[in-house]
Write a protein that holds these residues in place. Structure first.
Motif, PDB file in Angstrom:
ATOM      1  N   ASP A   1      18.931  40.105  72.204  1.00 26.62           N
ATOM      2  CA  ASP A   1      19.263  41.690  72.996  1.00 26.62           C
ATOM      3  C   ASP A   1      19.126  41.606  74.268  1.00 26.62           C
ATOM      4  O   ASP A   1      18.049  42.029  74.530  1.00 26.62           O
TER       5      ASP A   1
ATOM      6  N   GLY B   1      22.701  36.712  72.369  1.00 29.75           N
ATOM      7  CA  GLY B   1      23.487  36.901  71.211  1.00 29.75           C
ATOM      8  C   GLY B   1      22.757  35.245  70.178  1.00 29.75           C
ATOM      9  O   GLY B   1      23.237  35.238  69.391  1.00 29.75           O
ATOM     10  N   LYS B   2      22.057  35.174  71.057  1.00 24.33           N
ATOM     11  CA  LYS B   2      21.682  33.886  70.600  1.00 24.33           C
ATOM     12  C   LYS B   2      20.047  33.859  69.714  1.00 24.33           C
ATOM     13  O   LYS B   2      19.296  35.281  69.816  1.00 24.33           O
ATOM     14  N   PRO B   3      19.560  33.416  68.644  1.00 23.23           N
ATOM     15  CA  PRO B   3      18.103  33.711  68.473  1.00 23.23           C
ATOM     16  C   PRO B   3      17.420  32.930  68.787  1.00 23.23           C
ATOM     17  O   PRO B   3      17.469  32.402  69.586  1.00 23.23           O
ATOM     18  N   THR B   4      16.082  34.045  68.648  1.00 19.02           N
ATOM     19  CA  THR B   4      15.067  34.289  68.934  1.00 19.02           C
ATOM     20  C   THR B   4      14.213  32.411  68.219  1.00 19.02           C
ATOM     21  O   THR B   4      14.924  32.377  67.393  1.00 19.02           O
TER      22      THR B   4
ATOM     23  N   TYR C   1      14.617  37.174  82.025  1.00 20.88           N
ATOM     24  CA  TYR C   1      15.571  36.116  81.546  1.00 20.88           C
ATOM     25  C   TYR C   1      16.651  37.369  80.155  1.00 20.88           C
ATOM     26  O   TYR C   1      16.710  38.630  80.060  1.00 20.88           O
TER      27      TYR C   1
ATOM     28  N   ILE D   1      18.105  38.230  66.814  1.00 15.57           N
ATOM     29  CA  ILE D   1      18.797  37.596  67.602  1.00 15.57           C
ATOM     30  C   ILE D   1      18.150  38.770  69.077  1.00 15.57           C
ATOM     31  O   ILE D   1      18.238  39.423  69.752  1.00 15.57           O
TER      32      ILE D   1
ATOM     33  N   ASP E   1      22.119  34.831  77.820  1.00 16.80           N
ATOM     34  CA  ASP E   1      21.114  34.488  76.241  1.00 16.80           C
ATOM     35  C   ASP E   1      21.101  35.211  75.303  1.00 16.80           C
ATOM     36  O   ASP E   1      20.707  35.050  74.057  1.00 16.80           O
TER      37      ASP E   1
ATOM     38  N   ASP F   1       9.979  36.052  70.729  1.00 17.04           N
ATOM     39  CA  ASP F   1      10.289  34.619  71.066  1.00 17.04           C
ATOM     40  C   ASP F   1       9.538  33.380  72.228  1.00 17.04           C
ATOM     41  O   ASP F   1       8.534  33.985  72.117  1.00 17.04           O
TER      42      ASP F   1
END
Length: 285
Positions: A65, A55-58, A49, A63, A53, A99
């Motif tokens: 990257d 910048g979204k929280p794991t 992925y 965050i 995605d 994640d």
């Protein structure tokens, strides 16, 4: 966050990173049971992925990257360290898992885009892989996380180890950022030393491993139970019962295959899951 990433701590703004195993959870009708399994060693199909995605929280509050090497797993503690080997080309790297996912039937692990690039399957999208938990490194990350620290692998301090006689190492090649190669001789490196030799994940390169794709429907101590399950799914495709000793019990695995392609395996797996065998998975041998 850039590739020269800095340690994440619980003091940062936004989501608070934390150590997580978690409770059982359900996604798309399938239950998952997170656990601390220091002997985890599985094969299957990896995906990746990326920027969508970023910048979204794991799942553990870090965050994501996509330009850093990381991975998502359905049940391993967060963070953990695994060695992922692309069986199709022999490439292998140590990866930090932070994640949850991938929530697609038939996928064992989801790498970041950079991880997929390094392992050589970004363009094709998926790869046959082996995923092995690195227990020492995972336990060190666990201790750090419980103290509020979330270092990248390259930021872990090397432990002081007693001097020992190095064992003979396999003839694989370690390629460093500066082009230097190690391996195939007297260089005996721990996983942490391998990671710390470079600013980015080091790449071990070996030969590709031919594999066959199977669907494992279940594993049973009672052979008659395995035979009953096999009869219920034999109309989907050919199958067998494969017995093995796991060191505690003799287990009888119900398997369908071998299957020629990942696409066909996905279709067979979906058919098996629709019969009620939600714990079924793709394995490679």
């Amino acid at each position: 966050m850039n590739k020269a990433s800095k340690t994440q701590t619980a003091k940062q703004d936004g989501p608070t990173p934390h150590y997580k195993i978690g409770n059982p959870y359900e996604i798309f009708g399938i239950w998952y049971y997170p656990e601390r399994d220091l002997n985890y060693d599985e094969t299957g199909i990896a995906s990746w992925y990326g920027a969508a995605d970023a910048g979204k929280p794991t799942a553990n509050g870090e965050i994501f990257d996509h330009q850093l090497i990381s991975a998502a797993h359905k049940t391993l503690p967060l963070p953990s360290v695994v060695r992922i080997t692309n069986l199709e080309n022999g490439r292998s790297i140590a990866v930090r898992v932070n994640d949850r996912g991938p929530f697609v039937a038939g996928r064992i692990i989801d790498l970041s885009e950079e991880g997929a690039r390094v392992l050589g399957f970004r363009d094709q999208g998926i790869a046959r892989v082996r995923v092995q938990l690195l227990a020492e490194e995972s336990l060190r990350l666990e201790r750090e996380a419980k103290n509020g620290n979330f270092p990248m692998l390259s930021e872990l301090e090397q432990p002081e180890l007693p001097k020992t006689q190095a064992a003979k190492v396999p003839e694989s090649v370690l390629t460093l950022d500066n082009g230097q190669t190690l391996g195939g001789g007297s260089d005996a490196l721990s996983a942490i030393e391998i990671i710390n030799n470079s600013r980015s994940a080091n790449l071990l390169e070996s030969t590709a491993t031919p594999t066959e794709i199977w669907i494992q429907v279940g594993a049973f101590r009672n052979k008659s139970n395995a035979e009953t399950v096999l009869l219920r799914v034999l109309d989907i495709t050919k199958g067998e019962i494969s017995s093995f000793d796991n060191g505690i019990d003799i287990l009888h695995r119900v398997r369908l295959g071998p299957i020629s392609s990942v696409e066909d395996a996905d279709n067979v797996l979906l058919s098996v899951i629709n019969r009620g065998y939600q714990g079924s998975k793709i394995i490679l041998e």
